[in-house]
Write a protein that holds these residues in place. Structure first.
Motif, PDB file in Angstrom:
ATOM      1  N   ILE A  63       0.778  -1.298  -0.073  1.00 18.46           N
ATOM      2  CA  ILE A  63      -0.266   0.320  -0.132  1.00 18.46           C
ATOM      3  C   ILE A  63       0.752   0.991   0.342  1.00 18.46           C
ATOM      4  O   ILE A  63       2.322   1.194   0.231  1.00 18.46           O
ATOM      5  N   ARG A 100      -9.802  -4.153  -6.446  1.00 16.64           N
ATOM      6  CA  ARG A 100      -9.317  -4.646  -4.613  1.00 16.64           C
ATOM      7  C   ARG A 100      -7.786  -4.221  -5.746  1.00 16.64           C
ATOM      8  O   ARG A 100      -7.230  -3.921  -4.057  1.00 16.64           O
ATOM      9  N   ASP A 136      -5.802  -1.973  -2.928  1.00 10.28           N
ATOM     10  CA  ASP A 136      -7.017  -0.260  -3.266  1.00 10.28           C
ATOM     11  C   ASP A 136      -7.577  -0.979  -1.632  1.00 10.28           C
ATOM     12  O   ASP A 136      -8.866  -1.011  -2.204  1.00 10.28           O
ATOM     13  N   LYS A 178      -0.936   6.329   2.740  1.00 15.06           N
ATOM     14  CA  LYS A 178      -1.984   5.830   3.977  1.00 15.06           C
ATOM     15  C   LYS A 178      -1.850   5.620   5.488  1.00 15.06           C
ATOM     16  O   LYS A 178      -2.648   5.196   6.119  1.00 15.06           O
ATOM     17  N   GLU A 232      -2.581   9.439  -6.037  1.00 18.27           N
ATOM     18  CA  GLU A 232      -2.757   7.819  -6.306  1.00 18.27           C
ATOM     19  C   GLU A 232      -2.713   7.738  -7.457  1.00 18.27           C
ATOM     20  O   GLU A 232      -4.101   7.166  -8.222  1.00 18.27           O
ATOM     21  N   GLU A 254      -9.572   1.483  -0.057  1.00 13.83           N
ATOM     22  CA  GLU A 254     -10.818   2.105  -0.262  1.00 13.83           C
ATOM     23  C   GLU A 254     -12.153   1.218  -0.270  1.00 13.83           C
ATOM     24  O   GLU A 254     -12.669   1.690   0.063  1.00 13.83           O
ATOM     25  N   HIS A 255     -11.651   0.975  -2.061  1.00 14.22           N
ATOM     26  CA  HIS A 255     -12.140  -0.262  -2.157  1.00 14.22           C
ATOM     27  C   HIS A 255     -12.858  -1.089  -0.849  1.00 14.22           C
ATOM     28  O   HIS A 255     -14.030  -1.599  -1.008  1.00 14.22           O
ATOM     29  N   SER A 267      -8.583  14.184  -3.835  1.00 16.43           N
ATOM     30  CA  SER A 267      -7.898  12.147  -3.086  1.00 16.43           C
ATOM     31  C   SER A 267      -8.333  12.237  -1.180  1.00 16.43           C
ATOM     32  O   SER A 267      -8.662  13.034  -0.549  1.00 16.43           O
ATOM     33  N   SER A 313     -10.009   4.872 -10.967  1.00 19.57           N
ATOM     34  CA  SER A 313     -10.506   4.333 -10.345  1.00 19.57           C
ATOM     35  C   SER A 313     -11.654   4.229 -11.576  1.00 19.57           C
ATOM     36  O   SER A 313     -12.228   5.623 -11.647  1.00 19.57           O
ATOM     37  N   THR A 363      -4.896  -1.947  -7.496  1.00 20.50           N
ATOM     38  CA  THR A 363      -4.769  -0.708  -8.243  1.00 20.50           C
ATOM     39  C   THR A 363      -3.448  -0.851  -9.510  1.00 20.50           C
ATOM     40  O   THR A 363      -3.359  -0.218 -10.344  1.00 20.50           O
ATOM     41  N   ASP A 398      -6.990  13.303  -9.104  1.00 20.44           N
ATOM     42  CA  ASP A 398      -6.467  12.783  -7.530  1.00 20.44           C
ATOM     43  C   ASP A 398      -5.250  12.318  -7.976  1.00 20.44           C
ATOM     44  O   ASP A 398      -4.308  12.797  -8.753  1.00 20.44           O
TER      45      ASP A 398
END
Length: 319
Positions: free
Chosen positions: A33, A134, A150, A37, A253, A152-153, A281, A195, A136, A251
């Motif tokens: 990741i 799921r 991902d 984050k 990323e 966030e997803h 973002s 995305s 990137t 965005d």
């Protein structure tokens, strides 16, 4: 570990198209990741975790962390990675912050931080199409593939109510007076977002708010190439670039070219520099806000504040 992450954040210059990925393990496989984050890494203490009744299989419970509770997700369970027997003596927890929320993720262990170029992030093969939301992309490190998760997803799969844009959030989508909606229709907006799901949501909501002239791009590099085509067309016709684009929503990323690099290129170009750039973002925090300013961004907003984004568009475009 937290202080070390903070030191590395300071060393990573803005707008160089570089990113730092922390590699971790699930079931013997490497994943990663964005370090932006990650708030900290803590040992997994089962006694600090409270189980939740009737929760999904990947929702471990609530983790007590320095007097506060945060959701704990069993990432291996969610990604359906089997535990390798006798390979993990003690698991660790990645405490992450994005979309203005703090969540934690249980993993088997961490390796190290890798500094790479966004150009090194490869899209997934078609074989992985069912799982693409799921992830990137992936990178190759020392001969092994590291899948970029991902998060966030993942969170929206576990907590559907936290989907990036809830219905009814956009002020003015229905209530805007005829004058404002008419003015919005004249504005030409570019969107750079990797995305598919989020990009389509942004475009849909902007159009429903009256911003009908929206052109979208799948990453910063595609957007940069598109801008150069508009720049060439404007020069050929003796027109101002503003005849083709008023504002860019980007965005941060993104593979190939990230949003900070895209913004820096725009703001150092003698023709494009007047284009308004807003960074939108999940990564926006105090450090990232400073980096947005360093590359010349005109504004920045954290997802999922789509209502605030529309207001900012009005401030810049409906003068």
């Amino acid at each position: 570990m937290k202080s070390e992450l903070e030191k590395r954040e300071i060393l990573l210059e803005s707008g160089t198209n570089e990113v730092e990925i922390i590699e971790f393990y699930l079931g013997g496989q490497s994943f990663g990741i964005n370090v932006h984050k990650l708030r900290e890494i803590v040992p997994y203490e089962p006694e600090a975790m409270t189980s939740l009744p009737e929760s999904g299989p990947s929702m471990k419970g609530m983790l007590l962390l320095r007097g506060k509770t945060v959701p704990l997700v069993d990432l291996g369970s969610h990604l359906r990675k089997r535990q390798v027997e006798n390979s993990v003596e003690r698991k660790v927890v990645l405490v992450c912050e994005f979309n203005r929320e703090v969540n934690s993720f249980l993993v088997d262990g961490v390796n190290q931080i890798h500094r790479i170029s966004w150009k090194d992030v490869k899209p997934l093969d078609d074989f992985f199409t069912p799982y693409k939301p799921r992830f990137t992309g992936c990178i190759t490190v020392d001969g092994r593939e590291v899948m970029i998760v991902d998060l966030e997803h993942v969170i929206t799969e576990i907590f559907p109510e936290q989907t990036i844009f809830g219905e009814g959030e956009v002020e003015g989508a229905e209530e805007a007076d005829a004058f404002k909606r008419g003015s919005r229709q004249e504005v030409k907006i570019l969107v750079a977002e990797d995305s598919n799901i989020i990009r389509n949501q942004i475009v849909s909501i902007l159009k429903s708010s009256g911003y009908e002239q929206v052109t979208s791009f799948v990453n910063g590099e595609e957007c940069w190439n598109g801008l150069n085509m508009l720049k060439a067309e404007a020069a050929h016709k003796g027109q101002d670039l503003r005849e083709y684009a008023d504002l860019l929503i980007s965005d941060i990323e993104m593979p190939s070219m990230d949003g900070l690099t895209l913004c820096k290129k725009i703001k150092t170009d003698p023709v494009m520099k007047e284009l308004t750039v807003i960074m939108f973002s999940s990564l926006i925090n105090e450090q990232l806000a400073h980096k947005c300013q360093e590359v010349g961004a005109d504004g920045h907003i954290s997802k999922p504040q789509i209502h605030a984004l529309v207001k900012m568009l009005d401030e810049y475009c409906l003068k």
